[in-house]
Design a protein around this motif. Structure first.
Motif, mmCIF file in Angstrom:
data_model
loop_
_atom_site.group_PDB
_atom_site.id
_atom_site.type_symbol
_atom_site.label_atom_id
_atom_site.label_comp_id
_atom_site.label_asym_id
_atom_site.label_seq_id
_atom_site.Cartn_x
_atom_site.Cartn_y
_atom_site.Cartn_z
ATOM 1 N N UNK B 48 0.833 -1.281 -0.126
ATOM 2 C CA UNK B 48 0.084 0.010 -0.038
ATOM 3 C C UNK B 48 0.888 1.240 0.139
ATOM 4 N N UNK B 49 0.202 2.442 -0.419
ATOM 5 C CA UNK B 49 1.109 3.760 -0.335
ATOM 6 C C UNK B 49 0.990 4.315 1.035
ATOM 7 N N UNK B 50 0.125 4.079 1.956
ATOM 8 C CA UNK B 50 0.061 4.227 3.648
ATOM 9 C C UNK B 50 -0.500 3.108 4.095
ATOM 10 N N UNK B 51 -0.112 3.152 5.372
ATOM 11 C CA UNK B 51 -0.878 2.580 6.501
ATOM 12 C C UNK B 51 -1.217 3.086 7.602
ATOM 13 N N UNK B 52 -2.518 2.917 8.099
ATOM 14 C CA UNK B 52 -3.002 3.367 9.237
ATOM 15 C C UNK B 52 -2.951 2.376 10.446
ATOM 16 N N UNK B 53 -2.352 2.474 11.335
ATOM 17 C CA UNK B 53 -1.958 1.280 12.325
ATOM 18 C C UNK B 53 -2.403 1.890 13.630
ATOM 19 N N UNK B 54 -3.429 0.887 14.070
ATOM 20 C CA UNK B 54 -3.689 1.095 15.573
ATOM 21 C C UNK B 54 -2.522 0.624 16.441
ATOM 22 N N UNK B 55 -2.581 1.141 17.959
ATOM 23 C CA UNK B 55 -1.428 0.805 18.586
ATOM 24 C C UNK B 55 -1.492 -0.431 19.369
ATOM 25 N N UNK B 56 -2.703 -0.306 20.238
ATOM 26 C CA UNK B 56 -2.974 -1.340 21.030
ATOM 27 C C UNK B 56 -3.883 -2.735 20.251
ATOM 28 N N UNK B 75 11.010 2.802 3.113
ATOM 29 C CA UNK B 75 10.306 3.827 2.536
ATOM 30 C C UNK B 75 8.744 3.690 2.886
ATOM 31 N N UNK B 76 8.648 2.865 3.698
ATOM 32 C CA UNK B 76 6.995 2.539 3.924
ATOM 33 C C UNK B 76 6.692 3.771 4.693
ATOM 34 N N UNK B 77 5.208 4.095 4.530
ATOM 35 C CA UNK B 77 4.708 5.318 5.251
ATOM 36 C C UNK B 77 3.444 4.914 6.064
ATOM 37 N N UNK B 78 3.901 4.755 7.306
ATOM 38 C CA UNK B 78 2.945 4.330 8.404
ATOM 39 C C UNK B 78 2.456 5.607 9.360
ATOM 40 N N UNK B 79 1.141 5.517 9.502
ATOM 41 C CA UNK B 79 0.551 6.709 10.156
ATOM 42 C C UNK B 79 -0.172 6.067 11.566
ATOM 43 N N UNK B 80 0.184 6.287 12.607
ATOM 44 C CA UNK B 80 -0.205 5.827 13.876
ATOM 45 C C UNK B 80 -1.330 6.405 14.354
ATOM 46 N N UNK B 102 -2.261 10.010 14.313
ATOM 47 C CA UNK B 102 -3.615 10.425 14.423
ATOM 48 C C UNK B 102 -4.522 10.137 15.939
ATOM 49 N N UNK B 103 -5.057 10.910 16.405
ATOM 50 C CA UNK B 103 -5.402 10.490 17.761
ATOM 51 C C UNK B 103 -7.062 10.339 17.518
ATOM 52 N N UNK B 104 -7.368 9.323 18.294
ATOM 53 C CA UNK B 104 -8.942 8.922 18.401
ATOM 54 C C UNK B 104 -9.520 9.616 19.707
ATOM 55 N N UNK B 105 -10.535 10.058 19.501
ATOM 56 C CA UNK B 105 -11.693 9.973 18.284
ATOM 57 C C UNK B 105 -11.282 10.999 17.337
ATOM 58 N N UNK B 106 -11.268 10.696 16.040
ATOM 59 C CA UNK B 106 -10.712 11.602 14.950
ATOM 60 C C UNK B 106 -11.683 12.482 14.189
ATOM 61 N N UNK B 107 -11.671 13.533 13.497
ATOM 62 C CA UNK B 107 -12.468 13.995 12.733
ATOM 63 C C UNK B 107 -12.164 13.738 11.084
ATOM 64 N N UNK B 108 -13.060 13.583 10.475
ATOM 65 C CA UNK B 108 -12.791 13.215 8.978
ATOM 66 C C UNK B 108 -11.432 14.060 8.337
ATOM 67 N N UNK B 109 -11.682 15.517 8.668
ATOM 68 C CA UNK B 109 -10.689 16.559 7.943
ATOM 69 C C UNK B 109 -9.360 16.198 8.186
ATOM 70 N N UNK B 110 -9.313 15.883 9.541
ATOM 71 C CA UNK B 110 -7.912 15.423 10.184
ATOM 72 C C UNK B 110 -7.240 14.340 9.373
#
Lengths: 156, 121, 680
Positions: B48-56, B75-80, B102-110
């Motif tokens: 993938x181009x980017x990964x959204x990765x939960x921590x726990x 080169x992997x792009x991971x967003x926690x 990104x901090x939960x709970x998140x807003x769409x725009x963010x």
């Protein structure tokens, strides 16, 4: 025990009378000739001047004048007895130094009034020793500000 | 060309939420992982181009998974994706190569903003 | 630990505690004035922490537990910005006072009991640190502080690379702001050297962080750095300033140059503690060395004349100048050890001013300048009390009540400044206020009432002389007696104290505008250059700093130089008429001779010509007192015109002339001169 406390007195002549000071108060004795006294203008009359005592400046006072005695001029016998009291040093000029006298403390009596020509304030006692009367001086009182008024009067 | 995203979270609600948001903005979801192990396998398979990765997460947590992925592909792009108060984990992740968080709970725009920034770098 | 060790440790503890308490006190004042400031809190915390540590290891439990609670509050302050309030400040102030008190008890060997007062304090602390502290937003310090040295270094670095100041204001991100900072910090870290951040240790901060800044030195350009930053946040959330813009405009809000000492105390250069007695002993020995050196120089003059053929004598003559040089250098080095910045006493004032202004209900802003000016430590210690008095006076009598000030078109808040600077061989310390000024008419009236002057005299007095009246014993203009400035004793005591240090007090005042009182002090008392003169076989030293010129007087020029005006002898010098004092007359040593030398000297603009028989030359002299019996307030009294003594090369004593004292004494006993007939 019966042993009496010994006292050593440095005795000296001044205007015909014999005086003594506790040797523990005597720092050293110098010949007048061997030191250069610096005259201090407008000081009290009995202040002969000041000398350098190992880096410190100390005053020399003419004991005769201090006692208000009519004393002769100095000569080669004249000595300066440097005495100390509470770490303060002062030189006293005397006519001649006699000796060091060992006396028992009990031979020293309360000074009777009118014993000497000098103010009894300066005297701590009289040593009656082998028919000699030695006037024991109270260095502390000599170096104390009792007679401020008198001192400033004699400031010419 | 739309960006290809791998979503990793052990909570199905969160995966659904993220999927909806991202797809509505034209992102392509190439896979959904429920733990660290799955994340690594899916990354290898789909690139993938980017990964959204939960921590726990169970089995292997997001931090370890991210480290493995970076190891395989520097080169992997991971967003926690993290909950409040997980500063220590975020710091570790950033130090190990996570590109953002990104901090939960998140807003769409963010989320969109963050992913776009990461993809642009 | 043996008794001896314990004493040694205790001494060290007391010394350090003193310094720590002073720094803590200063920190509270700064917190009170500026609000929360991470750097100040950090320093405060460090001091409390190390005091706790040393008190604990010495077994002083009250100090340890109090500092422990202070530490907790400070820590809380660090972690939850915006909670600082007046109660906390007051509590911290009280704690410092209590700690000082406890420290004194230790010093006096009194038991360090845990009394109810301390229990109460501890309880108040715990109330604050308990979870329900109120939250209140306060401004944060956005400045990044750079020391002068850092400033200089960066300027150099900017020649080769780029130095940027990045300031961030997070708008979009509300949660875990510190993580954004961490991310940016981490990304930038790889692009160059991060010099400093605000808040310091940015990477360790957690929680809210709406503002932060980073100073970076990098090879990358402005655009590239911008791109890296924009990976984490939007364009409108940060600003980037190149080094060239840092000193001006907007960047100034975010970056400031500060004194070394302010920036970081614990990074100070290597130093050791030395007992002041040891330094004094060293000073005394150096003094002796200088005397011996002068003696050597004198002996060498004799050798020079009659030993041209003696190689050993020649070798000696070559060595002596070197000894001369070394002794002078050594003297300067030792003097330097004794020098202390006046800032070390200035820093005790903010607290004092705060207390006085509270008591008087006046608003006062205290300013400093020249804290780095150095002064001999002994003098410095003696100057503190007079300064306290002057500052009290300035607030108590000078600064008006806020409403009065506003009515006069001034700011409600008055200003008191403590300034220090060097002026030739003197150090000047000034206490300046922008208060009501001194009312000359009131002073005159008061002086007349107190019989300090006669009416006719008062009419003729100039401004300066009238102001000087307030320093006369028994003078006081204070209408109210209070515990601040006492009962009008004071200015005369100030003057006496300063004069004992060989200094002077100068007053200037403008009605409605304020008052300035300057204490002018000699740089150092110990060794000075002097001119040696001789009169009637006695040698005297005159400090060169008070001399302008010397002139020979003989039969030819006498009548041109010396005139008689109103029965007084004067000298015409550079078109000025200055009084003549013949040394023999002044010292009542007999008649003065007609031929000799005129020494033209002056202090504070008052000139005098002193006639002496001979001038011997210049010499370095060690200034000594006249001993324990001669001098003001001593058994045999003051000697007019003599300020001290020195020891000549031959071991004898020479007296030091006190030009100022001579002028004074001459003024008072004006008849002295008239009485003397001028014949020889």
């Amino acid at each position: 025990m019966g042993q009496n406390k010994q006292l050593q007195l440095v005795t000296f002549q001044l205007a015909g009378e014999e005086y003594g000071v506790d040797i523990l108060k005597v720092h050293e004795i110098k010949r007048l000739k061997e030191i250069g006294i610096t005259y201090v203008p407008r000081a009290p009359e009995f202040v002969e001047g000041v000398i350098n005592l190992r880096g410190d400046v100390i005053p020399i006072i003419d004991l005769g004048k201090r006692f208000g005695l009519d004393n002769q001029k100095s000569d080669k016998e004249t000595r300066i007895i440097v005495v100390k009291q509470d770490e303060k040093y002062i030189g006293l000029t005397v006519d001649r130094v006699n000796e060091v006298l060992n006396v028992e403390e009990e031979v020293i009596e309360e000074p009777p009034p009118e014993i000497s020509q000098i103010d009894s304030f300066f005297i701590s006692g009289i040593a009656n020793y082998e028919e000699r009367l030695v006037i024991v001086l109270d260095i502390n009182n000599i170096l104390s500000p009792r007679e401020d008024a008198e001192i400033s009067k004699s400031t010419r | 060309m739309s960006a290809r995203v791998l979503v990793v979270d052990d909570a199905s609600f969160m995966r659904l939420n993220l999927k909806n948001i991202l797809e509505s903005e034209g992102f392509e979801i190439i896979g959904e992982g429920t733990n660290g192990q799955e994340a690594i396998q899916l990354y290898q398979a789909g690139k993938p181009d980017v990964v959204t990765m939960d921590i726990t997460m169970p089995e292997m947590d997001g931090l370890a998974a991210m480290e493995k992925i970076i190891e395989m592909d520097p080169q992997a792009k991971v967003v926690m994706v993290s909950a409040m108060g997980q500063e220590t984990y975020i710091k570790k992740a950033i130090l190990s190569g996570a590109k953002n968080f990104i901090v939960k709970p998140f807003k769409k725009e963010k989320i969109i903003e963050t992913l776009n920034k990461v993809l642009a770098s | 630990m043996s008794n001896l060790d314990f004493e040694k440790f205790q001494k060290l503890f007391l010394q350090e505690a003193n310094e720590q308490l002073e720094i803590m006190e200063k920190a509270i004042m700064q917190l009170e004035e500026k609000g929360e400031d991470r750097e100040i809190i950090d320093e405060f915390f460090r001091m409390a922490h190390s005091l706790k540590g040393s008190a604990g290891s010495m077994g002083y439990t009250a100090i340890a537990s109090l500092t422990h609670e202070m530490e907790n509050v400070l820590d809380k302050l660090r972690n939850t910005p915006g909670i600082l309030n007046d109660d906390m400040i007051d509590l911290l102030f009280i704690s410092i006072d209590t700690l000082k008190h406890l420290r004194e008890n230790v010093e006096k060997d009194l038991p360090e009991s845990v009394n109810p007062e301390i229990d109460h304090l501890l309880q108040r602390f715990q109330e604050i640190t308990s979870p329900d502290g109120q939250k209140k937003q306060k401004a944060v310090d956005k400045k990044l502080y750079l020391t002068s040295q850092e400033f200089k270094n960066l300027k150099e670095k900017d020649q080769e690379k780029n130095v940027f100041l990045l300031c961030f204001e997070l708008i979009h991100q509300q949660e875990m702001q510190s993580m954004v900072a961490f991310l940016i910090f981490n990304n930038l870290k790889d692009e160059g050297e991060i010099i400093k951040t605000c808040p310091p240790h940015l990477e360790e901060v957690e929680g809210d962080l709406p503002f932060f800044s980073i100073l970076i030195c990098t090879e990358k350009g402005r655009e590239e750095i911008g791109k890296i930053v924009e990976q984490a946040l939007d364009q409108e959330e940060y600003k980037i300033f190149p080094w060239s813009e840092i000193e001006k405009g907007e960047a100034g809000e975010y970056c400031q140059e500060v004194k070394e000492s302010f920036a970081r105390r614990d990074e100070s250069r290597d130093s050791i503690r030395v007992d002041i007695e040891k330094v004094d002993q060293l000073m005394k020995l150096v003094g002796e060395l200088v005397i011996d050196k002068e003696r050597l120089l004198e002996i060498s003059k004799g050798i020079k004349a009659n030993s041209r053929d003696n190689p050993e004598a020649q070798a000696l003559l070559q060595t002596i100048p070197h000894v001369d040089f070394i002794a002078t250098e050594l003297h300067e080095s030792v003097m330097d050890i004794r020098m202390y910045p006046v800032g070390s006493i200035f820093k005790r004032f903010p607290r004092l001013v705060r207390d006085i202004s509270r008591q008087t209900g006046k608003e006062v802003h205290l300013e400093f300048s020249g804290e780095d000016t150095e002064l001999d430590r002994t003098i410095l210690q003696e100057v503190f009390d007079p300064l306290v008095h002057l500052v009290r006076n300035a607030i108590d009598h000078g600064i008006e009540q806020p409403d009065q000030r506003e009515a006069r078109g001034k700011t409600a808040r008055g200003s008191v400044a403590l300034n220090a600077w060097q002026e030739e061989n003197n150090i000047v310390i000034e206490v300046k206020d922008d208060g009501a000024g001194i009312d000359l008419e009131k002073i005159k009236a008061r002086a007349l009432e107190k019989n300090l002057v006669r009416e006719k005299q008062a009419e003729e007095m100039d401004r300066e002389s009238i102001l000087e009246l307030i320093m006369e014993p028994g003078f006081s203009t204070s209408e109210s007696v209070n515990d601040l400035s006492g009962r009008g004793v004071g200015m005369d005591v100030v003057r006496t104290n300063i004069e004992n240090l060989d200094g002077e007090v100068e007053i200037t005042s403008e009605a409605g505008m304020g008052t300035s009182i300057k204490i002018v002090l000699p740089l150092t008392l110990a060794i000075v250059q002097a001119l040696m003169v001789r009169e009637k076989g006695n040698d005297y030293a005159i400090p060169l700093s008070a001399i302008f010129e010397t002139m020979a007087v003989n039969g030819k020029n006498e009548s041109d130089l010396i005139k008689t005006v109103k029965n007084r002898e004067v000298v015409i010098w550079r078109e000025q008429v200055i009084p003549l004092i013949r040394l023999s007359d002044f010292f009542q040593m007999g008649t003065s001779c007609q031929e000799g030398f005129l020494v033209i000297g002056g202090v504070k603009g008052r000139m005098v010509a002193i006639m002496v028989e001979a001038v011997l030359g210049e010499q370095e002299i060690v200034v000594k007192s006249l001993g324990d019996f001669l001098g003001k307030d001593k058994l045999f009294g003051e000697i007019p015109g003599i300020s001290g003594a020195t020891i000549k090369g031959n071991g004898e004593v020479a007296l030091i002339l006190d030009i100022q004292g001579m002028l004074k004494s001459f003024k008072k006993g004006g008849d002295t001169i008239e009485r003397q007939s001028i014949s020889c």
